[in-house]
Write an enzyme that holds these catalytic residues in place. Structure first.
Site: not given
Length: 154
Positions: A42-44, A47
């Site tokens: 999710g964070c990738t 970003a």
């Protein structure tokens, strides 16, 4: 931190330098987004979505700054791997996640809840997205900047 709060005198260490939000006062709106951990799915995605739309943010007089409790070394690898063109602040001492009240209660590491703060050129929080769902989030942020007319001098 809540809507209408001022975010003066807030800074953090990024890969290359200390980022001081006061430097943007009168110049840029700030999209300050907190995320749990570098190199997770999710964070990738989040970003990469912000990265893909940087020109739109620039056109709206806005900068994007990511914050997590990961180390500078972790951020270097993450930014390099995905060619991220915006700064990532390492909040390994957890001062920012505490100040902005975004610590995940269920996190043993004390990592951040996925939360985005939209801060205007006067360093006033104008909108907050809590418990962010990654899909369509970047578009929501862009639309909110336009809705609040933050791209015009405020």
């Amino acid at each position: 931190m809540e809507i209408n709060d001022l975010v003066e005198n807030i800074s953090g260490q990024s890969i290359n330098k200390i980022i001081d939000l006061n430097e943007y006062k009168g110049e840029k709106n700030i999209v300050l987004y907190f995320y749990p951990k570098d190199n997770t799915t999710g964070c990738t995605k989040e970003a990469m979505d912000f990265n893909a739309h940087l020109s739109e943010f620039e056109a709206l007089d806005a900068v994007v700054i990511g914050v997590s409790i990961d180390t500078i070394d972790s951020h270097k690898k993450f930014a390099s791997k995905y060619d991220l063109k915006f700064p990532l602040i390492s909040d390994s001492d957890k001062k920012l996640v505490e100040l902005f009240d975004v610590i995940k209660s269920e996190s043993i590491r004390g990592s951040a809840k996925r939360t985005t703060f939209l801060i205007d050129k006067k360093l006033t929080i104008r909108y907050i997205w809590r418990n962010v769902k990654v899909a369509n989030h970047v578009k929501e942020v862009i639309d909110k900047i336009k809705e609040l007319k933050l791209q015009v001098d405020n």
